[in-house]
Structures are given as structure tokens and as C-alpha cells.
Design an enzyme around this catalytic site. Structure first.
Site, mmCIF file in Angstrom:
data_model
loop_
_atom_site.group_PDB
_atom_site.id
_atom_site.type_symbol
_atom_site.label_atom_id
_atom_site.label_comp_id
_atom_site.label_asym_id
_atom_site.label_seq_id
_atom_site.Cartn_x
_atom_site.Cartn_y
_atom_site.Cartn_z
ATOM 1 C CE1 TYR B 137 -25.599 10.267 6.911
ATOM 2 C CE2 TYR B 137 -27.431 9.990 8.599
ATOM 3 C CZ TYR B 137 -26.838 9.639 7.463
ATOM 4 O OH TYR B 137 -26.928 8.397 6.755
ATOM 5 C CE LYS B 165 -23.537 8.219 8.498
ATOM 6 N NZ LYS B 165 -24.495 7.667 9.561
#
Lengths: 294, 294, 294, 294
Positions: B137, B165
Site C-alpha cells: 500500500y 494499492k
């Protein structure tokens, strides 16, 4: 109803110079003709691509006239007339109108950061002296001032300010614009790598120097968006992404000139202090273009 | 082939607290159930929305177990296990795997800015201790470190790092990712106002707290994109844009809790120092939600 | 009158770990003793230098107690007690007071950006539970929130918030502070490369990890400023500038540990994910230190 | 040895306009005379304060000549000759030299971000055409390009580039400059609120518009620094800090013009799009000046 003469791909020609760094008008006209023949929907001389800020008043006038003559009304023309002073901006806007331009583009150039009131007064003073429409151009990186959606709303209340070009590089600004100004706002994207995101967000057109090199891909992207075909739009966008990224990173005048040489066209010389791309950079561009053509 | 268990709308529940600022597990389970019943494609406890960094180790474990129990395999679960130290990250990742999570999400939290080598070693150490996939992420605003596409490429070479992400808020990063990592890279959008732009750029899913309030609109956007219908996607996106903007600007836990009250649901209390929205802010949110529902 | 126990050079020890990444308390005490013997005016365990955010509650308590025991009241102690939640911050502040700390330092850690009201409530809640003074610490880069001079003014209205540490890296902030808060405001500089500028602007002290390596130069700079000798202050500052720049750029725990080895001291190990400096970096530091010593 | 004609306070006059926005040369000469009589150590027409970018070539030449005539060699003159194109920069530099300027100031104006090589070639081309010294001016906010210490080092290798003016607003840049370029580098501060920090860091002079309003305070600060009296320097700096902050925040031409009216002097008109300060702003300035005078 508002006069909004542009839609689709608005192509920005470079301004070519000869070996003495004087503008080469015949070559300029040839480059303009290429942009018309390749199917672009509008043409915009004297933009950043056309190194407008590096030109004298007389040179700007010569380029304006050369464009109108060459275009002969085949597609609409958008002439850059921005200047640091209000007086000079009015001068160039009037010249463009008289020469036959369909619209003028104005960015609030600001050595000294302008207040919102100063910017409104600046646009208003110009708008009162011409009757063709004005495209207000937001590009904080070059103008030094970031026009908020609220300020752009004020500008759109001036009758002949009818279009907005947004080049802040943040697609969320286009979302804000549309929310703040309504679905009918005519906004245009000026940030090449955002072409897909901007069209997805509702941009009416794309102001770009890329058609000097890859007009078919630029136009196809617009067509895919027009037919609402997201998959196709995505594919076509990613095909051209490396080139868009390259020309922005290297500076449009340098990169377009180099690219023209690569595809066998003459782009003339640059005006100092701008220098040609380094050899390694040119090689990188050659690879990108070769991939696109084959 | 890479194990990529998520696609579509991945919903982030808040973590509700009681009047003593202890976690209210029964209420949490109820909020999870709502997210499942409303049709979301995945569920992600212990994210920023779930104020994971404000919880003790025991509380994180309780939330993990409560989620798995409640979901009962109906949709895949993605558990946040990020921690400043490698040792603690391993601890929570192993716990999540043992509890039955389908994947874990890891952001390189960094009080001291980490080098690329330190980040790779961190992910690698965790990856070796679990067999479920990891979503890496990137969110410079909260982690303090911006992982470049080149670094993300290195991370994806670790076998069970299979998803990315991206929440840097710049859609161009997604373009770079896809160019750098190939068309098959599984990347997800974590920036709510970029939902349309990210899907247009090829994001496989949208990690969002919005389904706590407007699940139908979130899911419809994904469906419009899946069928390649750009016009419809644009319309649905602009319908929800004000809400997306609001919840991001006010902070997701505060805004979601306030929104739940507005639609007649109990969101529990916040944990100090977080305080509820001001009254004027709640009124603004009420207006936005009322417009959406009617 | 306000209780302001610090002036001059406030030294920040690192927290050394053993080969299993457990804290090495005897070595920590030795490092503290070095800082006392070299003449520093205060000592501050559990700062960024001491990797406080990477420690468990029990470890923080052990470090606090070890410091107080070792110092034995010879110089004042400032213990870092910051935490994301208000409850935990209170817990650590009370522990520090009970253990005998002269003051606590609190930065408004914020995963979710805090509002001004939330920050004031956070400090107020802690301040009510202890009677020793609080140093409010502004460092947007690590806390994610930038406390304005106006907010700091509000914090100083809380009776035992008596000091401000400013690490935003912009000396103009110190000018604003002094203008906004009055000549008597006790502000401290936490940005090493700004040491000279901050003292020139009126900072009462310098919070720094540099005394682990070059205490004489740090103290001499303070003394030159105290005697108002600008030329001497400038000379001494430029002597140490390269070292200050280096330790900030490389991260204080990594750089101090490497520097201790270079001067023949044991700095222990780091805790993962933090790794030692690269060899080339260590060589660069060796050159800087050698120049300073000869 | 390098020719470095400036030290101390280098005063920047505004360019006053009449009611038709034409330059008022007699008033300009009067304003220049004030700056000489109040004891400043140098004078710099055609800077940002003098709205140089808003003037035509003829106007710039008239201002240059008016300055030299009025000064009559009493203090050294530094004439701004920056231009987007190399050709025009050479033109104005030669004009300034011929008119009798002691030095010229050149900022690398850049609509298109210039590469380091382009910047060196630009300065080099100008330097070859004149024999008076050049002050290279770094101000990323107005030029759009940030010249690194390494680049400035290259510029200083050009024989008649002998001085650097630094206005990036970060005092650490001055520390880097001095470390990178040696103790003898002649650097000047162009950021008003950094006056104290810059002098403390070794700046040889302060380029400022403030002497139009408070010459005594500006000169006293320099004298305190010269005698190495840090306490006095600090006191005098804080006395003038609010004014320095104000004139920078509001834009120098607007603020100086308003300030001149307040102290009973005529500052003429501004050129559009620049407008006078708002009434509330003028009131604020009046308060600041009244405090300073009494």
C-alpha cells in the site's frame, strides 16, 4: 447561448526559427498545414509550445497573420495573447480579432502574484475591447497563480469568457470545476498525461502539441471517448502515454522539434536559451516513436 | 499464477467505540454485516478508516477475529497488519493468516524515512512468514514514504506480494504503474475522489469507506466501468463526488460515523483525540446525503 | 512564573539494541553518562533519536527509569511521552512524572489529521493529570500536522505547557513565534542545520542528537551566542555544519550509531526495519568526523 | 581578484507611473535621491520591486539612464537586465554597461524550465559581451528554476560572474552555498524576513525594497552585524520584522507605494493589472509604520 467554438483535439504548432534565430514563417505555415491535413479540430498558435513569451510584439503579429492565412477558415483558430500588462494583452487580443481569430486564450501571467480582483479586472478589461470569445487558462506552474474554481466562476460571468483550459495536472480540479460550474461548463484539458482522465471527467477538448507527431492516436482517443467506449479509449491512451510523458518532461518545443526530425520533418531551430535535446534523449524519443509507428 | 483475491468494491468498516472508548465488538459485527449485505466485493478491517494505528495489539486481534467470524467466507477479507517494526508486522500478519484472512495489507509505516532496501527487506521478512497474499500500500501522506513504481516492481518480485494499492492522489501514478509493471498488474485505488479516473486507468478495484453510506452508487460505478460504459460511469461518479470529497476532507472515521447517524445507523463513539464533526459540518453532510437519497 | 527547566544544549541519546533487537539498558546508561559528562545542559530520552515510536510500553518505561537513575539529578531530564491516543499519552506522562522526570515532551502524533480543537483538548487532558511542565513539539514532517503560532499560543494558555520546540525547518517560524507569543516565549530549536539561525532568532535551547558525537562544538556554539559574539558563533557553526547536515539526511539513529563506532564507542544495533548505513555513507561520515577532530 | 562592488544595504526603488500608466521619470529620480540620501550602500533599479518585467525595452533604458544620471557615482548601481531570451539579455546588459552601471543582475527567467547547460550557456553568452560584473540571482518562485549550489559554482567560474543573490527563502541554502563555494563567496540575501538569519550566515549584503520606508533600521541591522553584536542585531531585526513580513506578503510594488503615501511621500501609480492595496491592508500598514516611527 455561449459561443464555444472548440471541441476535440486542439493542436498547438511550434514556432520554428532559422539559423539566425529569426522566425521561419514559410516553415511555420507548412507545420500548420500538416496539423490541418491530419484532421485536428482546432489550431492554437502562440501557446507555450509556440514559445509565445520569447517573441517580440511584431513576431507575435506575424505568427497570428500567418496562421489565419494558412488555415483559411478550415478549422477554428485560438490565438494566445497573454501578457504581463493589461494594456499589452488588450493590444494583442484586438490584433488577433482583427486578423480573423475565432477566439483568444489568456493566462493571467503574473510576475507579482495577482489578487482575485486584479485577475477579474484584467480579463474584464480585455473582454470589453473584443467581441470574440476568450478561453481562460489556468496553469499555476507557468503563470505563478492558481485560479480557484470560485475565481473561474467569476470569470465566466464576463459575457465573452466562455471556455476554461485547465493545466494544473490534477484531474480532481476538473471534477471540482464541473461541480462548481455546472455540467455545461466548457472546460479543456491542457495536461497531456491526463488526457484519458480529463476526457473521462467530461473535458470538451484536449489542447495539445502531440498532434505534431501522432495526430491519429490523439484523434482516435477523442473518438473512443465520444462513442463512450472506455476499453478502447484506455487502450489508445496507453499506446501514446510514453510519448505524452516524454514531450512534457523534456519541454514541448525541444521535444516536438526533435520528434519532427525523427519522422522526417523539419522543425527548424530553437531560440536561445533553449537548446536541442541531448543525443541520449533523442535516442529515447526515437525508440518511443518507432514503437508507435510499427 | 499470482493469487489476487480482490476485484470491485472493497469496503472499509469503521471501528466503533463505546462510551468508555473501548471497542464495541457486537456493533462492529453489525457494521460488517451491513457491508456484506449491501453487495460489496471484499471487506478490509483495520485500515485507516478502522483507526488501526490507535488500537492495541489485543484490540487488533479481536477485530480480526470478529471480522472473519462475521464474514464466514461470503466475501474475501483483507486485514491491515502494518506496524512500525518488522517484528510486530510479522506478528499481526501471522495472526491474520491463522484467523482465516484471505490477504493482508501492508503500508511501510515509517517514523524514520526508510530506504528502498529497508522497505524491500521489511516486506520480504513478512512475506516469508505467511503464505497468503500481500497488498502493498502506497500512501505517502500517512506513511511518510513514497514508493516509486520502480520500488513497487521490486516488491512484486516477492512471490506473495501480488497487489498494489495506490493512494497518492495522483492518477498519473497509476499510468506509470501500468506502464512500468505491465498490463496485468493488479492495482487498486485508495483515493476516493479519483474513483472514476482510476477505474478509467485500469484499476482492478476501489478500496473505500464510502459503502458504509452509499454502497449502491459505489457498486454501480464499478459495474458501469466493467461494461465499458463511460457516459454512465461519469454520471454515477458525479452523483457521488460531493460525498466522496466530504468524507476525505473531514477524515473518514469522523465522517462515516456522522453519516451513519444521519441515515439512522449507530456508528458508536470515536477514540480521543478524535472528536465528532462540528454541527455545521454535520449539517453539510446531511444536505449531501439527502440529495443523494432523493 | 512559568516553570522552564531547560536552556542551552539538550542532548538526545539513541536507544541501543542487542543482537536480538532487545534494548540494551546497560549500554543505554553508558551513553547517557557520556552525554552528562561532556557538559550538556539537559537530556531527552525517548525522542525521535531514541526511536520512541518503535518501542513497546514496557520498553519506554524501562528507558525512562534508566535515564532518571543514571542522571541522578545532575541535569534536567525531558522525557518523550507522545502517543496517538490521548489515553496512552496520559499513561506515559504520568509514568514519567512519577519516575522523576523534570518535564515531558509531547508532539501531536496524528494518523488522522487533528483539528485545532482536538489538539488543544489532547494537551489539556494530559496537562490536567500531571504537574511537571510540558514542551509542545511542532514537527509537521513526523506528526503530519503543522501547529500554527496561533494554535501554539492557545496551548501556552494551559498552565503547565511552558515550552515550545519547533522543528519545521523554517527559521521564519521562529520569528513568527516570537512576534506572536512575546519576547519571553521559551522556544527551542529542533532542526540541526538551523542551529545558528535559531539561536540568532532567540531560541533558548537546541534539542539535538549531535552531542553524542561532537558535544564540545555544540556547547561552544551556545556559549558564543550567549556572549553575543556573532563572528565566533558563525565560525563554530560552519565547522559543524557538514556533520549536522549528514546526521539529518541519513536519519539520526542510523547516523549516530555509525558515528559512535567511528569514534570508538559502541552504539549497539538498530531495530528492524532500520538498517545500518551503507559502507560508502559510513566512509563519508568518517571523513567529516576526522576533519572535525584534527 | 574578483570584482565585487557591493556590500551592505542595496536599495531597490519602485518604478512610479503617472495617471496614464506611463513612467514618471522625474518622480523616479526623486525616489532614487531619497535612497541615496538616507545612506544606503548601493542602488538597484529594474528589479522585481521596479516591475522590470512589465516595462518595454525603451522604458527599461530610460530607467537605467535616469538612475545613473541621478546617482552620479555616489554609490554603486546594480541594473536588472534579465530577459527570457539570451539575445535580449545581452542587449540590455550592454546598454547598462554603456550607460555606466557598476554591475548587472541576471535571473534565469524561464518560461520553459531551463537545463543546467542552457543556463550556463545563457550567462556565458552575456558575460562575453560585457566587462562589468554580473550578480547571478536565484529565486525559484519567480524564475521557475532553482539553481543548485553546484550550478552556481559553475556560473562563478565565468570570470565576470562574481556575486550571487539568493532569494529561495531558505536560510539553509546560504549555508550550503558557503560550504560548497568557500568562505569568500560573495552572496547576498534577497529574502526580507531572512535578513537576520542571512547576515548571521555570512551574507555580504541585503537586497531590499525596505529602505524606501525604513532605511535607518535596515542600515542599523547591517551595522550591528558588522560589529558582531548579536543581541543588538536581534533587537533591531525584530523591530522591523512586521514591516518586512507585510511588504513581502502584499507584493513589494503595492506595499512600498502604499507605505510612501503613509509617510507623506508620493509613490505614483501602479501599472495594470497591479492595483493598490485594499483599504484594510493600508490601515494595517499604517499601524505597523506608526509603531516603528514612534
Amino acid at each position: 447561448m455561449k459561443n464555444v467554438p472548440f471541441k476535440g483535439i486542439i493542436a498547438y504548432p511550434i514556432t520554428p526559427f532559422d539559423e539566425n534565430e529569426k522566425i521561419d514563417i514559410p516553415l511555420f505555415k507548412h507545420l500548420v498545414e500538416r496539423l490541418i491535413l491530419s484532421g485536428n479540430h482546432g489550431i492554437a498558435p502562440l501557446g507555450s509550445t509556440g514559445v509565445m513569451p520569447y517573441l517580440s510584439d511584431e513576431e507575435k503579429e506575424a505568427v497570428t497573420e500567418a496562421t489565419i492565412q494558412q488555415v483559411e477558415g478550415r478549422i477554428p483558430t485560438l490565438v494566445g495573447v497573454s501578457n504581463l500588462t493589461t494594456e499589452k494583452t488588450i493590444h494583442h487580443a484586438r490584433f488577433a480579432e482583427k486578423a480573423g481569430a475565432d477566439a483568444v486564450m489568456i493566462i493571467p501571467m503574473s510576475y507579482w502574484k495577482l489578487t482575485d480582483d486584479e485577475i477579474v479586472a484584467h480579463y474584464d478589461a480585455v473582454a470589453q475591447k473584443i467581441s470574440i470569445p476568450i478561453m481562460a487558462y489556468n496553469n499555476p506552474a507557468t503563470s505563478g497563480v492558481d485560479m480557484s474554481p470560485a475565481l473561474l466562476k467569476r470569470l465566466l460571468e464576463i459575457p465573452n469568457v466562455t471556455m476554461i483550459k485547465e493545466s494544473s495536472g490534477d484531474v480532481q480540479r476538473m471534477h471540482y470545476l464541473r461541480r462548481e460550474l455546472g455540467e455545461d461548463v466548457a472546460f479543456y484539458n491542457g495536461s497531456n498525461p491526463l488526457a484519458l482522465a480529463a476526457f473521462s471527467a467530461g473535458a470538451r477538448g484536449w489542447c495539445t502539441a502531440a498532434p505534431n507527431l501522432i495526430p491519429e492516436l490523439n484523434i482516435k482517443l477523442y473518438q473512443a471517448v465520444e462513442t463512450g467506449d472506455l476499453e478502447k479509449a484506455k487502450d489508445i491512451f496507453y499506446q501514446q502515454f510514453d510519448l505524452l510523458k516524454f514531450i512534457v518532461n523534456k519541454g514541448l518545443p525541444r521535444a516536438i522539434k526533435a520528434g519532427l526530425s525523427i519522422i522526417g520533418e523539419n522543425g527548424g531551430n530553437l531560440r536561445s536559451p533553449l537548446k536541442p535535446l541531448q543525443e541520449a534523449e533523442t535516442e529515447e524519443l526515437k525508440k518511443i516513436i518507432t514503437t508507435l509507428i510499427n
